[in-house]
Design an enzyme around this catalytic site. Sequence first.
Site, PDB file in Angstrom:
ATOM      1  N   CYS A  20       0.799  -1.128   0.029  1.00 42.53           N
ATOM      2  CA  CYS A  20      -0.027   0.032  -0.016  1.00 42.53           C
ATOM      3  C   CYS A  20       1.149   1.274   0.023  1.00 42.53           C
ATOM      4  CB  CYS A  20      -1.087  -0.144   1.033  1.00 42.53           C
ATOM      5  SG  CYS A  20      -0.158  -0.017   2.824  1.00 42.53           S
ATOM      6  N   ASN A  74       2.407   1.492   4.263  1.00 44.55           N
ATOM      7  CA  ASN A  74       2.754   0.295   5.101  1.00 44.55           C
ATOM      8  C   ASN A  74       2.351   0.332   6.563  1.00 44.55           C
ATOM      9  OD1 ASN A  74       5.530  -2.120   5.501  1.00 44.55           O
ATOM     10  ND2 ASN A  74       3.428  -2.358   5.108  1.00 44.55           N
ATOM     11  N   CYS A  83      -1.552   0.873   7.511  1.00 41.60           N
ATOM     12  CA  CYS A  83      -2.935   0.383   7.496  1.00 41.60           C
ATOM     13  C   CYS A  83      -3.308  -0.696   6.821  1.00 41.60           C
ATOM     14  CB  CYS A  83      -3.600   1.742   6.959  1.00 41.60           C
ATOM     15  SG  CYS A  83      -3.251   3.130   8.078  1.00 41.60           S
ATOM     16  N   ARG A  84      -3.301  -0.515   5.432  1.00 41.58           N
ATOM     17  CA  ARG A  84      -3.896  -1.572   4.721  1.00 41.58           C
ATOM     18  C   ARG A  84      -3.050  -2.844   4.404  1.00 41.58           C
ATOM     19  NH1 ARG A  84      -5.307   2.184  -0.118  1.00 41.58           N
ATOM     20  NH2 ARG A  84      -3.405   3.082   0.735  1.00 41.58           N
ATOM     21  N   SER A  85      -1.933  -2.579   4.064  1.00 39.75           N
ATOM     22  CA  SER A  85      -0.974  -3.880   3.616  1.00 39.75           C
ATOM     23  C   SER A  85      -0.553  -4.580   4.930  1.00 39.75           C
ATOM     24  CB  SER A  85       0.084  -3.338   2.856  1.00 39.75           C
ATOM     25  OG  SER A  85       1.307  -2.414   3.465  1.00 39.75           O
ATOM     26  N   ASP A  88      -8.427   3.743   1.120  1.00 38.93           N
ATOM     27  CA  ASP A  88      -7.495   4.054   2.283  1.00 38.93           C
ATOM     28  C   ASP A  88      -8.092   4.615   3.620  1.00 38.93           C
ATOM     29  OD1 ASP A  88      -5.263   5.074   3.761  1.00 38.93           O
ATOM     30  OD2 ASP A  88      -4.697   6.520   2.147  1.00 38.93           O
TER      31      ASP A  88
HETATM   32  P1  4NP Z   1      -1.759   2.690   4.172  1.00 36.47           P
HETATM   33  O1  4NP Z   1      -2.442   4.206   4.778  1.00 36.47           O
HETATM   34  O2  4NP Z   1      -1.286   2.936   2.839  1.00 36.47           O
HETATM   35  O3  4NP Z   1      -2.891   1.994   4.249  1.00 36.47           O
HETATM   36  O4  4NP Z   1      -0.601   2.333   5.246  1.00 36.47           O
HETATM   37  C1  4NP Z   1      -1.679   5.394   4.831  1.00 36.47           C
HETATM   38  C2  4NP Z   1      -0.699   5.566   5.940  1.00 36.47           C
HETATM   39  C3  4NP Z   1       0.028   6.956   5.760  1.00 36.47           C
HETATM   40  C4  4NP Z   1      -0.573   7.708   4.932  1.00 36.47           C
HETATM   41  C5  4NP Z   1      -1.260   7.554   3.815  1.00 36.47           C
HETATM   42  C6  4NP Z   1      -1.759   6.447   3.714  1.00 36.47           C
HETATM   43  N1  4NP Z   1       0.314   8.883   4.898  1.00 36.47           N
HETATM   44  O5  4NP Z   1       0.100   9.898   4.309  1.00 36.47           O
HETATM   45  O6  4NP Z   1       1.057   9.226   5.825  1.00 36.47           O
END
Ligand code: 4NP
Length: 156
Positions: free
Chosen positions: A13, A16, A18-20, A128
């Site tokens: 994702c 790294n 939240c989703r992945s 997201d």
């Molecule tokens: P992820 O979520 O891609 O599912 O881990 C996010 C975590 C952090 C950010 C964006 C999405 N960020 O912009 O910091």
Amino acid sequence: MTKPTPSAILFVCLGNICRSPLAEAAFRHEVARAGLTVEADSAGTGDWHVGHAPDPRAQATALRHGIDISNYRARQIQRDDFHRFDMIFALDAENLANIHRLAPADHRAHVGLLLDMVPGREGQAVADPYYGDDAGFDVTWQDVQSAARALIRHFA
Ligand code: 4NP
């Protein structure tokens, strides 16, 4: 049709955190339940959270399903991953495009969108949840659990 079981799968994702990590956790859980041996890992295309534990909301979501992901640490995808993993799944189209951009010319890994594995969800993103509320993480969990189960059915 059943495909040969891959030996290693990477979920990717943006951050790294939240989703992945949730995709990795759900997949590890289903692999264990199925009695299979498949290595799993996750990574981000971005580097903002490298070395960080998963978002506390992601940790809480996994724990509600009996899975402790507090020891996971974020890392950024690297070129070597295209040789280490048989399959690399992006959680959304933007990350898929960035993964394709990073791919070495000689790699053999299957690179695709995670929800393409789920009948009826082809082409869709795992949304997201980072900027949303806690309920978004439950949606994430449902999506990655569906994908993990579909992946197992695909090659088990
Ligand atoms: P992820 O979520 O891609 O599912 O881990 C996010 C975590 C952090 C950010 C964006 C999405 N960020 O912009 O910091």
